[in-house]
Design a protein around this motif. Sequence first.
Motif, PDB file in Angstrom:
ATOM      1  N   PRO A  29      11.962  98.027   1.165  1.00 59.98           N
ATOM      2  CA  PRO A  29      12.024  98.887   2.361  1.00 59.98           C
ATOM      3  C   PRO A  29      11.216 100.166   2.193  1.00 59.98           C
ATOM      4  O   PRO A  29      11.177 100.766   1.117  1.00 59.98           O
ATOM      5  CB  PRO A  29      13.525  99.202   2.489  1.00 59.98           C
ATOM      6  N   LEU A  30      10.554 100.537   3.269  1.00 62.88           N
ATOM      7  CA  LEU A  30       9.765 101.769   3.266  1.00 62.88           C
ATOM      8  C   LEU A  30      10.695 102.981   3.353  1.00 62.88           C
ATOM      9  O   LEU A  30      11.783 102.904   3.922  1.00 62.88           O
ATOM     10  CB  LEU A  30       8.809 101.780   4.468  1.00 62.88           C
ATOM     11  N   GLU A  31      10.253 104.068   2.803  1.00 63.81           N
ATOM     12  CA  GLU A  31      11.025 105.309   2.889  1.00 63.81           C
ATOM     13  C   GLU A  31      10.625 106.048   4.174  1.00 63.81           C
ATOM     14  O   GLU A  31       9.536 106.608   4.268  1.00 63.81           O
ATOM     15  CB  GLU A  31      10.759 106.186   1.664  1.00 63.81           C
ATOM     16  N   LEU A  32      11.511 106.017   5.151  1.00 64.34           N
ATOM     17  CA  LEU A  32      11.224 106.685   6.414  1.00 64.34           C
ATOM     18  C   LEU A  32      11.800 108.094   6.425  1.00 64.34           C
ATOM     19  O   LEU A  32      12.865 108.344   5.854  1.00 64.34           O
ATOM     20  CB  LEU A  32      11.819 105.879   7.589  1.00 64.34           C
ATOM     21  N   PRO A  33      11.126 109.011   7.101  1.00 64.30           N
ATOM     22  CA  PRO A  33      11.624 110.389   7.145  1.00 64.30           C
ATOM     23  C   PRO A  33      12.796 110.576   8.101  1.00 64.30           C
ATOM     24  O   PRO A  33      13.420 111.631   8.125  1.00 64.30           O
ATOM     25  CB  PRO A  33      10.400 111.176   7.634  1.00 64.30           C
ATOM     26  N   ALA A  34      13.083 109.542   8.914  1.00 60.55           N
ATOM     27  CA  ALA A  34      14.200 109.611   9.859  1.00 60.55           C
ATOM     28  C   ALA A  34      14.739 108.202  10.061  1.00 60.55           C
ATOM     29  O   ALA A  34      14.129 107.217   9.625  1.00 60.55           O
ATOM     30  CB  ALA A  34      13.740 110.208  11.190  1.00 60.55           C
ATOM     31  N   ALA A  35      15.889 108.110  10.698  1.00 60.70           N
ATOM     32  CA  ALA A  35      16.499 106.796  10.931  1.00 60.70           C
ATOM     33  C   ALA A  35      15.575 105.908  11.754  1.00 60.70           C
ATOM     34  O   ALA A  35      15.494 104.692  11.544  1.00 60.70           O
ATOM     35  CB  ALA A  35      17.851 106.963  11.627  1.00 60.70           C
ATOM     36  N   THR A  36      14.877 106.491  12.695  1.00 57.07           N
ATOM     37  CA  THR A  36      13.911 105.767  13.528  1.00 57.07           C
ATOM     38  C   THR A  36      12.630 106.585  13.624  1.00 57.07           C
ATOM     39  O   THR A  36      12.682 107.792  13.814  1.00 57.07           O
ATOM     40  CB  THR A  36      14.468 105.532  14.952  1.00 57.07           C
ATOM     41  N   GLU A  38       8.983 106.623  15.693  1.00 53.51           N
ATOM     42  CA  GLU A  38       8.148 106.071  16.755  1.00 53.51           C
ATOM     43  C   GLU A  38       6.702 106.510  16.522  1.00 53.51           C
ATOM     44  O   GLU A  38       6.453 107.640  16.082  1.00 53.51           O
ATOM     45  CB  GLU A  38       8.617 106.555  18.131  1.00 53.51           C
ATOM     46  N   PHE A  39       5.767 105.616  16.808  1.00 51.16           N
ATOM     47  CA  PHE A  39       4.355 105.958  16.677  1.00 51.16           C
ATOM     48  C   PHE A  39       3.557 105.192  17.720  1.00 51.16           C
ATOM     49  O   PHE A  39       3.953 104.111  18.161  1.00 51.16           O
ATOM     50  CB  PHE A  39       3.831 105.673  15.258  1.00 51.16           C
ATOM     51  N   ARG A  40       2.465 105.787  18.102  1.00 51.17           N
ATOM     52  CA  ARG A  40       1.621 105.231  19.157  1.00 51.17           C
ATOM     53  C   ARG A  40       0.352 104.651  18.570  1.00 51.17           C
ATOM     54  O   ARG A  40      -0.339 105.300  17.781  1.00 51.17           O
ATOM     55  CB  ARG A  40       1.264 106.328  20.159  1.00 51.17           C
ATOM     56  N   ALA A  57       3.075 110.488  10.363  1.00 54.98           N
ATOM     57  CA  ALA A  57       4.479 110.507  10.771  1.00 54.98           C
ATOM     58  C   ALA A  57       5.418 110.571   9.573  1.00 54.98           C
ATOM     59  O   ALA A  57       6.640 110.582   9.740  1.00 54.98           O
ATOM     60  CB  ALA A  57       4.804 109.269  11.609  1.00 54.98           C
ATOM     61  N   GLY A  58       4.835 110.595   8.357  1.00 52.62           N
ATOM     62  CA  GLY A  58       5.649 110.713   7.152  1.00 52.62           C
ATOM     63  C   GLY A  58       6.073 109.406   6.538  1.00 52.62           C
ATOM     64  O   GLY A  58       6.941 109.374   5.664  1.00 52.62           O
ATOM     65  N   VAL A  59       5.464 108.295   6.968  1.00 53.24           N
ATOM     66  CA  VAL A  59       5.808 106.972   6.430  1.00 53.24           C
ATOM     67  C   VAL A  59       4.777 106.589   5.372  1.00 53.24           C
ATOM     68  O   VAL A  59       3.579 106.475   5.682  1.00 53.24           O
ATOM     69  CB  VAL A  59       5.832 105.904   7.537  1.00 53.24           C
ATOM     70  N   PRO A  60       5.197 106.370   4.128  1.00 46.10           N
ATOM     71  CA  PRO A  60       4.249 106.100   3.036  1.00 46.10           C
ATOM     72  C   PRO A  60       3.774 104.644   3.002  1.00 46.10           C
ATOM     73  O   PRO A  60       4.308 103.800   2.288  1.00 46.10           O
ATOM     74  CB  PRO A  60       5.071 106.427   1.779  1.00 46.10           C
ATOM     75  N   VAL A  61       2.770 104.344   3.800  1.00 45.90           N
ATOM     76  CA  VAL A  61       2.177 103.009   3.811  1.00 45.90           C
ATOM     77  C   VAL A  61       0.806 103.086   3.150  1.00 45.90           C
ATOM     78  O   VAL A  61      -0.002 103.957   3.477  1.00 45.90           O
ATOM     79  CB  VAL A  61       2.033 102.479   5.257  1.00 45.90           C
ATOM     80  N   GLN A  62       0.544 102.188   2.232  1.00 45.88           N
ATOM     81  CA  GLN A  62      -0.737 102.175   1.527  1.00 45.88           C
ATOM     82  C   GLN A  62      -1.733 101.309   2.302  1.00 45.88           C
ATOM     83  O   GLN A  62      -1.571 100.078   2.356  1.00 45.88           O
ATOM     84  CB  GLN A  62      -0.562 101.645   0.107  1.00 45.88           C
ATOM     85  N   PRO A  63      -2.738 101.912   2.924  1.00 48.54           N
ATOM     86  CA  PRO A  63      -3.649 101.168   3.798  1.00 48.54           C
ATOM     87  C   PRO A  63      -4.300  99.963   3.122  1.00 48.54           C
ATOM     88  O   PRO A  63      -4.376  98.884   3.708  1.00 48.54           O
ATOM     89  CB  PRO A  63      -4.696 102.217   4.186  1.00 48.54           C
ATOM     90  N   ASP A  64      -4.783 100.127   1.881  1.00 43.87           N
ATOM     91  CA  ASP A  64      -5.481  99.030   1.210  1.00 43.87           C
ATOM     92  C   ASP A  64      -4.556  97.833   1.010  1.00 43.87           C
ATOM     93  O   ASP A  64      -4.965  96.675   1.201  1.00 43.87           O
ATOM     94  CB  ASP A  64      -6.034  99.493  -0.146  1.00 43.87           C
ATOM     95  N   LEU A  65      -3.324  98.100   0.614  1.00 46.90           N
ATOM     96  CA  LEU A  65      -2.373  97.004   0.399  1.00 46.90           C
ATOM     97  C   LEU A  65      -2.000  96.329   1.719  1.00 46.90           C
ATOM     98  O   LEU A  65      -1.832  95.108   1.775  1.00 46.90           O
ATOM     99  CB  LEU A  65      -1.122  97.523  -0.312  1.00 46.90           C
TER     100      LEU A  65
END
Length: 331
Positions: A29-36, A38-40, A57-65
């Motif tokens: 699971p990703l570490e989210l900065p809030a319970a939900t 939203e992104f556009r 938005a503070g969500v740590p997603v690694q683009p290359d992966l």
Amino acid sequence: MKFLLRTLVFCILLGVLAGGAFYVWFTRPLELPAATVEFRVAQGSGLRAVARVLDQAGVPVQPDLLVLAARLLGKEGAIRAGTYGIERGITPEQLLDTLVQGKVLQLELRLVEGWTFRQWRAQMARQPGLELLAGQLSEAELMARLGLAGQAAEGMFFPDTYLVDKYSSDLELLARAAKAMQKHLEREWAARDPGLPYRNAYEALIMASIVEKETGVEADRPLVAGVFVNRLRQGMRLQTDPTVIYGLGERFDGNLRKVDLQTDTPHNTYTRVGLPPTPIAMPSLASLRAALHPARTNALYFVARGDGSSHFSASLDEHNQAVNRYQRRGR
């Protein structure tokens, strides 16, 4: 030889370790900065652009992966634009599926049959999550934006329950509703009964709006249409209260008076012969079909019974008796 073998084993082990690490990242699971969160996603965005939006938005997603995972799984298809919402517990694998399948956040909005365009605009203005653009435009400007320049808005939008992307505009919703009405009108007009007293499909739409406002009983719609068609053929005034009310606009206070019936407006069918110049509401498909397939009847009058249905009469004497029976009793 031993060096090559050791190198091969080392590469295999390295690959296994890398694959294991990748699997752990992909399913954790990703570490989210809030319970939900939203992104556009803008039109034409790829996974790297989405990763940048998520990072902001503070969500740590690694683009290359994320891109590598999409390639390995054959999920590099176009990502649907729109607003997304992700919750705690979501993994990169689930996020990728959400983006590829276009699971955007949606709003459900019912545009009610029988309502006027003014009522629809007020309803859309109260809808949370809908971008309000139509409310900033005059009716003429709005219709021009929708490719319907010079056309009155009333009656031109199909009443239905619409699912729209969250934070999309009311203009997008109205464009869909206008396209739906045009589609229904063209189809129903092509299948109309012969010999109807309408010069074009727009006049049928006007009649459908009158039928919509005159009855809420499904079975009565063709009969109501039949009465008005008979009146048109004989050159009689339609004399229908809803057209008078529409002509009064915001001046109508809920009480229709005799003086209102006698006050001429373009929509007053007591003072003018024929159909009003525009529809008076958004008609349902049932009313449109009734207008194009009216009942074959000799009735020229009808009066509400008080239960939603109507009594139909062929003569004025019979009609007056029905009025006394259903509307004047108990007075």
